[in-house]
Scaffold this active site. Structure first.
Site, short mmCIF file in Angstrom:
data_model
loop_
_atom_site.label_atom_id
_atom_site.label_comp_id
_atom_site.label_asym_id
_atom_site.label_seq_id
_atom_site.Cartn_x
_atom_site.Cartn_y
_atom_site.Cartn_z
N TYR A 57 16.31 -1.24 0.09
CA TYR A 57 17.04 -0.24 0.21
C TYR A 57 17.64 0.64 -0.50
O TYR A 57 17.84 1.76 -0.33
CB TYR A 57 17.83 -0.50 1.51
CG TYR A 57 16.76 -0.81 2.67
CD1 TYR A 57 16.15 0.05 3.47
CD2 TYR A 57 16.70 -2.20 3.26
CE1 TYR A 57 15.29 -0.21 4.50
CE2 TYR A 57 15.92 -2.40 4.17
CZ TYR A 57 15.35 -1.63 4.85
OH TYR A 57 14.23 -2.07 5.79
N PHE A 110 22.22 -3.72 15.04
CA PHE A 110 21.40 -2.85 15.71
C PHE A 110 19.68 -2.71 15.18
O PHE A 110 19.49 -3.16 14.11
CB PHE A 110 21.88 -1.45 15.96
CG PHE A 110 22.16 -0.54 14.53
CD1 PHE A 110 21.18 -0.15 13.57
CD2 PHE A 110 23.43 -0.91 13.95
CE1 PHE A 110 21.46 0.34 12.51
CE2 PHE A 110 23.74 -0.45 12.55
CZ PHE A 110 22.86 0.51 11.85
N ARG A 162 0.83 -1.51 0.12
CA ARG A 162 0.16 -0.01 -0.13
C ARG A 162 1.07 1.29 -0.11
O ARG A 162 0.37 2.37 -0.07
CB ARG A 162 -0.95 0.01 1.19
CG ARG A 162 -1.77 -1.18 1.20
CD ARG A 162 -2.78 -0.92 2.42
NE ARG A 162 -3.72 -1.95 2.81
CZ ARG A 162 -4.57 -1.94 3.49
NH1 ARG A 162 -5.05 -1.20 4.16
NH2 ARG A 162 -5.14 -3.32 3.84
N GLY A 163 2.13 1.05 -0.20
CA GLY A 163 2.90 2.16 -0.36
C GLY A 163 3.34 2.76 1.17
O GLY A 163 3.89 3.89 1.02
#
Length: 409
Positions: free
Chosen positions: A124, A409, A91-92
């Site tokens: 990413y 992390f 859904r963005g």
């Protein structure tokens, strides 16, 4: 983005809902002890949530830490906890969260770079993160490994410690070593408490976390190792596994002494370690390094937020005077031609220019170069960077040692 969902800054009251969401996303099952441990480093003011009628269905956060880069340390937004509820995929929401986070961190102007570990490496690069370094994991056959006879450190003084009780000594060593280890993150505030927390459910059947410190001639801690063991027996006898969490030392003899200890723990036949550098010195201390069972994995990803500040913050291995033509579709202030000049003695300078470019690349690939773990030559060979002249700063972006983060992390 789905218009029924709104993005907002998180509050302290959202913490339980965020943990519930991340349990679904990362297939965890956090109990009350885990939630309390996560609160040690939770920064609500730096967290974004996607809110669907009061339910948290998406999240990302940026932790306030520093990162060691070539020749310096810089403030770096440590991005983590990125995820969307399985009911709200496609859904963005992830794109909207990441775009807003990048814009807000860049606008604040405190951190010239952001870093993260990627659970899925296809995600990413869309947001300008480049694969900046890798780690070498080990599954070593300890019975078939010997340190070479010329290796130093055999007479070093070692002492066993409870890691939590010895946290001040560990931090003293860590901070000293971190200053020169590219890819290591600072541990401010309650990060050491979080790092040394040792819930039984997270031990994978192993013992509690153990610690050993190696002292120098004056009795001060010069290095340490953290590990746990998992006892096993088979038809051939003892078959325990040593699981190394962390090794920190900046003296070759101390470093060798710690690994001599770890590889020689009684009743163990295997040793695992997930955070070795690609050029980890251990492999040069052993008579049969193939028995380390080495495996390469991507690790830290870097996103350049403020291009001139980021390039001026680090040092360069060789003198450089080159013009970079950079494209950044998300943060337009990074797009353009930049003249980067640096020498071994002087601070780097990066300014806008109209001069012809020597190399053209995306901000994603500039992030990949930033820590010295990815070579410009490799990016050119892959067609990701385009040489425009013969003046290429290939060696300048490298460093004396390969970067290696030593914690997720």
């Amino acid at each position: 983005m789905d218009e029924s969902v709104r993005l907002r800054q998180a509050t302290a009251q959202d913490h339980d809902a965020i943990v519930d969401l991340l349990n679904y996303v990362f297939h965890h099952d956090y109990d009350d002890e885990d939630r309390a441990r996560d609160l040690l480093t939770f920064e609500a003011e730096r967290s974004l949530v996607a809110d669907d009628a009061g339910s948290v269905v998406g999240h990302t956060t940026a932790l306030t830490r520093e990162l060691t880069v070539p020749g310096a340390t810089v403030a770096a937004a440590h991005v983590t906890g990125v995820g969307v509820a399985p009911t709200h995929r496609r859904r963005g929401l992830l794109t909207a969260l990441m775009h807003r986070q990048l814009a807000e961190i860049a606008e604040a102007g405190r951190e010239p770079i952001a870093v993260l570990w990627a659970s899925e490496t296809t995600i990413y690069p869309r947001f300008g993160y480049g694969p900046a370094c890798a780690v070498m994991s080990y599954q070593a056959m300890t019975r078939e490994l010997r340190l070479r006879p010329e290796v130093p450190g055999a007479g070093q003084r070692l002492r066993l410690v409870d890691p939590k009780k010895a946290s001040a000594e560990l931090a003293e060593v860590f901070d000293r070593v971190r200053a020169d280890r590219v890819g290591w993150s600072s541990r401010p505030g309650r990060w050491w408490e979080q790092r040394l927390a040792d819930p039984k459910d997270h031990r994978g059947g192993g013992t509690a976390l153990r610690g050993v410190i190696c002292d120098n001639a004056s009795g001060r801690p010069a290095g340490y190792a953290l590990w746990r063991t998992k006892g096993r027996w088979d038809e051939f006898g003892p078959d325990a596994e040593v699981r190394v969490s962390e090794v920190a030392a900046d003296d070759p003899a101390v470093y060798a002494a710690l690994w001599r200890f770890l590889l020689g723990i009684d009743l163990a036949r295997t040793l695992t370690y997930d955070f070795g550098a690609l050029d980890e010195p251990l492999q040069y201390l052993l008579d049969e390094p193939r028995r380390l069972g080495r495996k390469y994995e991507e690790a830290l990803w870097v996103r350049i937020l403020d291009l001139p500040a980021a390039l001026e913050a680090r040092r360069y291995l060789t003198p450089v005077d080159a013009v970079l033509e950079v494209t950044d579709p998300l943060l337009g202030s990074n797009t353009g031609r930049w003249r980067l000049t640096a020498s071994a003695a002087d601070k780097a300078r990066c300014v806008r220019t109209e001069e012809p470019a020597d190399i053209a690349l995306s901000v994603t690939d500039l992030g990949a170069l930033y820590l010295g773990g990815t070579s410009l030559g490799a990016l050119i060979a892959a067609g990701r960077a385009r040489p425009l002249t013969a003046n290429l700063p290939s060696a300048a972006f490298g460093w004396h040692r390969q970067p290696n983060p030593i914690e997720v992390f």
